[in-house]
Scaffold this active site. Structure first.
Site, mmCIF file in Angstrom:
data_model
loop_
_atom_site.group_PDB
_atom_site.id
_atom_site.type_symbol
_atom_site.label_atom_id
_atom_site.label_comp_id
_atom_site.label_asym_id
_atom_site.label_seq_id
_atom_site.Cartn_x
_atom_site.Cartn_y
_atom_site.Cartn_z
ATOM 1 N N GLU A 13 15.322 -53.695 29.628
ATOM 2 C CA GLU A 13 15.530 -54.845 28.732
ATOM 3 C C GLU A 13 14.708 -54.612 27.480
ATOM 4 O O GLU A 13 13.696 -55.269 27.234
ATOM 5 C CB GLU A 13 15.131 -56.172 29.406
ATOM 6 C CG GLU A 13 15.508 -57.398 28.546
ATOM 7 C CD GLU A 13 14.931 -58.712 29.038
ATOM 8 O OE1 GLU A 13 15.011 -58.997 30.256
ATOM 9 O OE2 GLU A 13 14.398 -59.462 28.197
ATOM 10 N N HIS A 15 14.543 -54.156 23.408
ATOM 11 C CA HIS A 15 15.343 -54.687 22.306
ATOM 12 C C HIS A 15 15.150 -53.947 20.988
ATOM 13 O O HIS A 15 14.122 -53.327 20.737
ATOM 14 C CB HIS A 15 15.011 -56.155 22.093
ATOM 15 C CG HIS A 15 15.234 -57.000 23.303
ATOM 16 N ND1 HIS A 15 16.472 -57.149 23.888
ATOM 17 C CD2 HIS A 15 14.381 -57.737 24.054
ATOM 18 C CE1 HIS A 15 16.357 -57.961 24.942
ATOM 19 N NE2 HIS A 15 15.100 -58.315 25.059
ATOM 20 N N HIS A 161 20.807 -62.753 29.111
ATOM 21 C CA HIS A 161 19.476 -62.784 28.471
ATOM 22 C C HIS A 161 19.260 -64.148 27.813
ATOM 23 O O HIS A 161 20.208 -64.758 27.332
ATOM 24 C CB HIS A 161 19.408 -61.661 27.423
ATOM 25 C CG HIS A 161 18.072 -61.525 26.774
ATOM 26 N ND1 HIS A 161 17.688 -62.269 25.683
ATOM 27 C CD2 HIS A 161 17.018 -60.735 27.095
ATOM 28 C CE1 HIS A 161 16.446 -61.932 25.352
ATOM 29 N NE2 HIS A 161 16.014 -61.007 26.196
ATOM 30 N N ASP A 282 10.709 -55.620 28.188
ATOM 31 C CA ASP A 282 11.029 -56.606 27.151
ATOM 32 C C ASP A 282 10.355 -56.204 25.847
ATOM 33 O O ASP A 282 9.929 -57.056 25.067
ATOM 34 C CB ASP A 282 10.608 -58.034 27.550
ATOM 35 C CG ASP A 282 11.511 -59.099 26.932
ATOM 36 O OD1 ASP A 282 12.382 -58.737 26.115
ATOM 37 O OD2 ASP A 282 11.341 -60.288 27.256
HETATM 38 C C1 GRE Z 1 12.942 -61.872 24.163
HETATM 39 O O1 GRE Z 1 13.966 -61.370 23.722
HETATM 40 O O2 GRE Z 1 12.589 -61.639 25.298
HETATM 41 C C2 GRE Z 1 12.117 -62.793 23.305
HETATM 42 C C3 GRE Z 1 12.637 -63.298 22.110
HETATM 43 C C4 GRE Z 1 11.877 -64.161 21.344
HETATM 44 C C5 GRE Z 1 10.606 -64.524 21.747
HETATM 45 C C6 GRE Z 1 10.077 -64.028 22.929
HETATM 46 C C7 GRE Z 1 10.822 -63.170 23.716
HETATM 47 O O3 GRE Z 1 13.875 -62.957 21.713
HETATM 48 O O4 GRE Z 1 10.325 -62.700 24.868
HETATM 49 ZN ZN ZN Z 2 14.300 -59.857 26.193
#
Ligand code: GRE
Ligand code: ZN
Length: 319
Positions: A13, A15, A161, A282
């Site tokens: 996960e 990003h 998500h 994450d």
């Molecule tokens: C995430 O994608 O996990 C996320 C966000 C914004 C703030 C915190 C967070 O998109 O963990």
């Molecule tokens: Zn995330």
């Protein structure tokens, strides 16, 4: 450097921001001018250096929240196709380090199904990710089922998500604490409540009867659901004999994103079994090193660590 006994580490996960999609976000959602934004934009040396330093071999990349879920059908589709093309180029630069989940234009369910198929067949993407509500709708609604039908046919999972909750929920539940605690709306609680609700609704929709091989992934160690599984199942069984617990454990996998807690991990293993739990960080919302160092110290057997760090992802995502 974290060692994790030489295990291959796949994090799923992780990003980034596609330049064309993030250009459509507001200042807050795009993390404009922040260190997070810098990391989200980077798919080059700094990201790989950070992976190396923490022992992560592969990131399965996904667009950051709220993806294309809040655009109209035409715009969502156009942006998703272009973003997925760019993600493919990124993965091709470092096929041993990067892989991808498709941006899925859920506002256009049929086009979204086609785009999932294109990216899985032509690019080798590992599934698709959907962020939060699609223009106010939970994703279990029947109009979105073509996406899940195609995922099942392609034998790839859909990752559900979090994204910032519905505006009415924000106002009723959180608004008065947001000035001091903006994270209450996101990772601290708002994300969890909404995404857990999405997961529960998926089970109750009976979509898994229609698509009996469909697999869903939830992050953050299942958004609290493993901890609550007994109570949810027990209570729902007063209304109907529908086997909630059995369906959840058969159709959901969970990942460790941003929830590096020993007791939460042990509870998840006890409820769901170790075969349904996969490592993720994450990134960049949590630090890579925090995730890999946590896995190093947690008291699990070598076989279980192997499954969580890479074996389960290799199997589910065919890596
Ligand atoms: C995430 O994608 O996990 C996320 C966000 C914004 C703030 C915190 C967070 O998109 O963990
Ligand atoms: Zn995330």
């Amino acid at each position: 450097m974290a060692s994790n006994s030489g295990n291959r580490i796949i994090a799923i996960e992780e990003h980034y921001f596609d330049p064309e999609i993030v250009a459509e976000f507001d200042k807050k959602t795009s993390f404009e001018g922040t260190p997070i934004r810098k990391r989200m934009d980077d798919l080059y040396d700094a990201r790989i250096k950070d992976m190396d330093a923490s022992g992560i071999d592969m990131q399965v990349l996904s667009q950051g929240a709220p993806g294309v879920q809040r655009f109209d059908a035409e715009k969502a589709t156009k942006l998703a196709i272009a973003a997925n093309d760019r993600l493919h180029e990124t993965c091709q630069r470092h096929p041993d380090r990067f892989s991808g989940f498709a941006t899925v234009p859920s506002p256009a369910p049929e086009a979204a199904a086609d785009e999932l198929e294109r990216t899985v067949k032509d690019f080798g993407f590992k599934g698709g990710m959907i962020h939060g509500l699609t223009n106010g709708d939970f994703i279990d609604q029947k109009k979105y089922w073509p996406i899940f039908a195609r995922a099942e046919a392609l034998d790839v999972p859909i990752y559900i998500h979090p994204a910032v909750p519905h505006p009415d929920v924000v106002k009723a539940y959180y608004a008065d604490y947001l000035q001091k605690y903006p994270s209450l709306l996101t990772a601290a609680w708002g994300f969890t409540v909404e995404t857990a609700t999405a997961g529960i609704r998926m089970v109750l929709s009976e979509i898994f009867e229609a698509y009996p091989k469909l697999q869903i992934i939830l992050g953050h160690l299942g958004e609290g659901l493993p901890f609550l599984l007994w109570r949810i199942s027990d209570s729902l069984s007063r209304d109907s004999d529908y086997p909630f617990r059995e369906k959840f454990c058969k159709h959901f996998h969970i990942t460790t994103s941003g929830n590096f807690s020993d007791p939460a991990m042990l509870c998840s293993i006890m409820e769901m079994g170790v075969d349904r739990i996969m490592f993720s960080v994450d990134y960049p919302f949590a630090p890579n090193m925090q995730g890999t160092e946590w896995m190093e110290q947690i008291s699990l057997s070598p076989d279980d660590k192997k499954k969580i760090l890479h074996g389960n992802a290799e199997k589910l995502l065919r890596i």
